[in-house]
Design a protein around this motif. Sequence first.
Motif, short mmCIF file in Angstrom:
data_model
loop_
_atom_site.label_atom_id
_atom_site.label_comp_id
_atom_site.label_asym_id
_atom_site.label_seq_id
_atom_site.Cartn_x
_atom_site.Cartn_y
_atom_site.Cartn_z
N MET A 80 -3.98 33.85 45.29
CA MET A 80 -2.66 34.23 45.78
C MET A 80 -2.57 35.72 46.05
O MET A 80 -1.97 36.16 47.04
CB MET A 80 -1.59 33.80 44.77
N ILE A 81 -3.18 36.54 45.18
CA ILE A 81 -3.14 37.99 45.39
C ILE A 81 -3.93 38.37 46.64
O ILE A 81 -3.47 39.17 47.47
CB ILE A 81 -3.70 38.72 44.16
N ARG B 94 -4.58 36.51 49.21
CA ARG B 94 -3.86 36.03 50.40
C ARG B 94 -2.70 36.95 50.74
O ARG B 94 -2.38 37.15 51.93
CB ARG B 94 -3.36 34.61 50.16
N ALA B 95 -2.04 37.51 49.72
CA ALA B 95 -0.96 38.45 49.98
C ALA B 95 -1.47 39.77 50.56
O ALA B 95 -0.82 40.36 51.42
CB ALA B 95 -0.18 38.71 48.68
N MET C 6 -6.94 27.10 47.43
CA MET C 6 -5.97 26.98 46.34
C MET C 6 -5.40 25.57 46.26
O MET C 6 -5.12 25.06 45.17
CB MET C 6 -4.85 28.01 46.53
N LEU D 40 -6.64 30.41 41.05
CA LEU D 40 -5.37 30.29 41.77
C LEU D 40 -4.64 31.63 41.82
O LEU D 40 -4.11 32.02 42.88
CB LEU D 40 -4.49 29.24 41.09
N PHE D 41 -4.62 32.35 40.72
CA PHE D 41 -3.91 33.63 40.65
C PHE D 41 -4.56 34.66 41.58
O PHE D 41 -3.88 35.34 42.37
CB PHE D 41 -3.89 34.14 39.22
N ALA E 42 -5.64 29.49 51.35
CA ALA E 42 -4.61 28.47 51.11
C ALA E 42 -5.24 27.10 50.89
O ALA E 42 -4.84 26.36 49.98
CB ALA E 42 -3.64 28.43 52.29
#
Length: 206
Positions: free
Chosen positions: A154-155, A157-158, A86, A150-151, A83
């Motif tokens: 996010m993946i 982190r999910a 990003m 960034l993409f 986080a």
Amino acid sequence: MGRMVRTCLQSVLKLVNSVAAFVGVGLILYSLWMINVWFRQTHAFPTAGAWFIYTSFGLGVSLCLITWFGHIAAETANGHGLACYMALVFLLVMLEAAVAADVILNRDWEEDFPEDQTGRFNEFKNFIRSNDELCRWIGSVIVAAQAMSLFLGMILRALGPDSRDGCDSDDEYIPARLPLLRDRVQHAPYVGDPSAPYQKDSWNVR
């Protein structure tokens, strides 16, 4: 399968993140070269008026630090680390977008920057104008790398960190073993106190 996907995403994020490292190292080397040339000409280090040199150096160091932080976040796949990474990349993209919008929309954008005593800023502008196609390709690669960072961040982190299914804690198996442990419990035979006085049996053997 999930571990393999996570590993591939981590490797791709590190590779894409390395683009910022190359740009940062290039800016640091370029600024050091400008400082060396200035020192040879004036026998002194650049003053505060040489803002272009110090800005290039600071931007290069910032990119290298962001890259280093991004590699750590990608390796650990920690949610808080990703986080923060990003957020740093997003702020950098917003800064680049603001500068690009000022250059494109404002005809007098050169007046927004202070005068550079070294003249390196003018040389940099002339280089960009004479190599417009090459600079556009380089800028597109940098922006695409930041968007991919960034993409992928996010993946990752999910997905979260690797749980390592083969190394789960033994606490999960304790309830299953408890019945077996209860069945195996044996009560020890009662042993009297040897120090107690001996009492004869109430039955008399005749």
